[in-house]
Design an enzyme around this catalytic site. Structure first.
Site, PDB file in Angstrom:
ATOM      1  N   TYR A 116      11.273   0.382  -1.522  1.00 15.84           N
ATOM      2  CA  TYR A 116      10.532   0.570  -0.262  1.00 15.84           C
ATOM      3  C   TYR A 116       9.454   1.646  -0.433  1.00 15.84           C
ATOM      4  O   TYR A 116       8.290   1.416  -0.115  1.00 15.84           O
ATOM      5  CB  TYR A 116      11.496   0.937   0.875  1.00 15.84           C
ATOM      6  N   LYS A 166       5.248   1.339  -0.536  1.00 15.12           N
ATOM      7  CA  LYS A 166       4.318   2.096   0.308  1.00 15.12           C
ATOM      8  C   LYS A 166       3.325   2.873  -0.550  1.00 15.12           C
ATOM      9  O   LYS A 166       2.165   3.053  -0.155  1.00 15.12           O
ATOM     10  CB  LYS A 166       5.084   3.018   1.259  1.00 15.12           C
ATOM     11  N   SER A 209       3.940   4.840   5.018  1.00 15.39           N
ATOM     12  CA  SER A 209       5.029   5.793   5.267  1.00 15.39           C
ATOM     13  C   SER A 209       4.794   7.055   4.461  1.00 15.39           C
ATOM     14  O   SER A 209       4.356   6.984   3.301  1.00 15.39           O
ATOM     15  CB  SER A 209       6.369   5.173   4.870  1.00 15.39           C
TER      16      SER A 209
END
Ligand code: NAP
Length: 250
Positions: free
Chosen positions: A165, A169, A140
């Site tokens: 999150y 990534k 991402s």
């Protein structure tokens, strides 16, 4: 000869759309749909087969956090195909709905980082049997250090996952950089892929969450982008964190 593509977490969102786009694009693709349960995998396969497809599909069970499940998937692919041409480490979770910090961090890092590392290592011998191997990790743009450090990352205000999150990534991006440095010279084309903000279950399963509070694009956009990578259109960006319109700085 078919091009054998394996996609983790291919029963919904980016993975499902990618399976559908690839199978619809060319008879050259055989797409192995991996899902946490065989029922979900078979349902996804059946849903794609309803539309006009040119390639072929199969479905297997694969939980990226379960070593036995990964080993069984490798054995299956070896027995059925003898090699793997494309590995797409796509499965991931956001952790948005896990309140406890320790549980959230452990779950997200296990699924988004440790899992892809285990899957990549387990399938590498089969990938190395391919004449033109690709290893894609769905990452991402939210996970770039530069954008976060500059505080100009576009964080959707509804996403409150306590940073884990994006942290996962960033760690995945490091895994990609290491994989590229080590195996790129042997011919493995390694990419971190930022699929864009697309419709999926990542944020939840209500329509408002699937649609990213109205802002998400159709997941087929991500599938078409992955197809362009596998068609060699982004080979000049190998080893990078690519998005459909360019490259992100790590
Ligand atoms: N959607 C976006 O806007 C966006 C943006 C940037 C990056 N991404 C990335 O795109 C990838 C796919 O996510 P998505 O947006 O398509 O969300 P999604 O619809 O929730 O799909 C995630 C997939 O991963 C599977 N999965 C979760 N944990 C797993 C495990 N332990 N083992 C195997 N499979 C597992 C899910 O299975 P179940 O159905 O069983 O839960 C599902 O098939 C993720 O890596 C995500 O970070 C998405």
């Amino acid at each position: 000869m078919s091009r054998i593509v394996l996609i983790t977490g291919a029963n919904s969102g980016v993975g499902f759309a990618t399976a559908k786009v690839l199978a619809s694009a060319s008879e050259a693709f055989h797409v192995i749909i991996c899902a946490r349960s065989l029922e979900k995998g078979n349902a996804a396969k059946a849903e794609i087969e309803v539309s006009i497809i040119k390639g072929t599909l199969s479905a297997i069970q694969l939980d990226v956090t379960d070593e036995d499940s990964i080993s069984a998937a490798v054995a299956h692919v070896e027995e059925q195909h003898g090699r793997l041409d494309v590995l797409i480490n796509n499965a991931g979770i956001s952790g948005i709905h896990i309140n406890n910090i320790k549980t959230r961090f452990n779950s997200v890092l296990e699924t988004n980082v440790t899992g892809p590392a285990m899957v990549a290592a387990a399938f590498r011998p089969l990938l190395m049997k391919s004449e033109k191997p690709y290893s894609l990790f769905v990452s991402s743009g939210q996970g770039t250090l530069v954008r976060n450090a500059a505080r100009n990352v576009t964080v959707h205000s509804h996403i409150k996952s306590g940073g884990v999150y994006v942290l996962s990534k960033a760690a995945l991006n490091m895994l990609v950089a290491m994989e590229h440095a080590q195996y790129g010279p042997t011919g493995l084309k390694v990419f971190a892929v930022s699929p864009g903000f697309v419709r999926s279950n990542l944020r939840g399963t209500s329509e408002v969450e699937i649609s990213g509070w109205g802002g998400a694009m159709d997941a087929d956009v991500a599938g078409e982008f992955v197809l362009s990578i596998l068609e060699g259109k982004r080979d000049s960006d190998v080893g990078c964190l690519v998005h459909k319109d360019g490259v992100f700085t790590w």
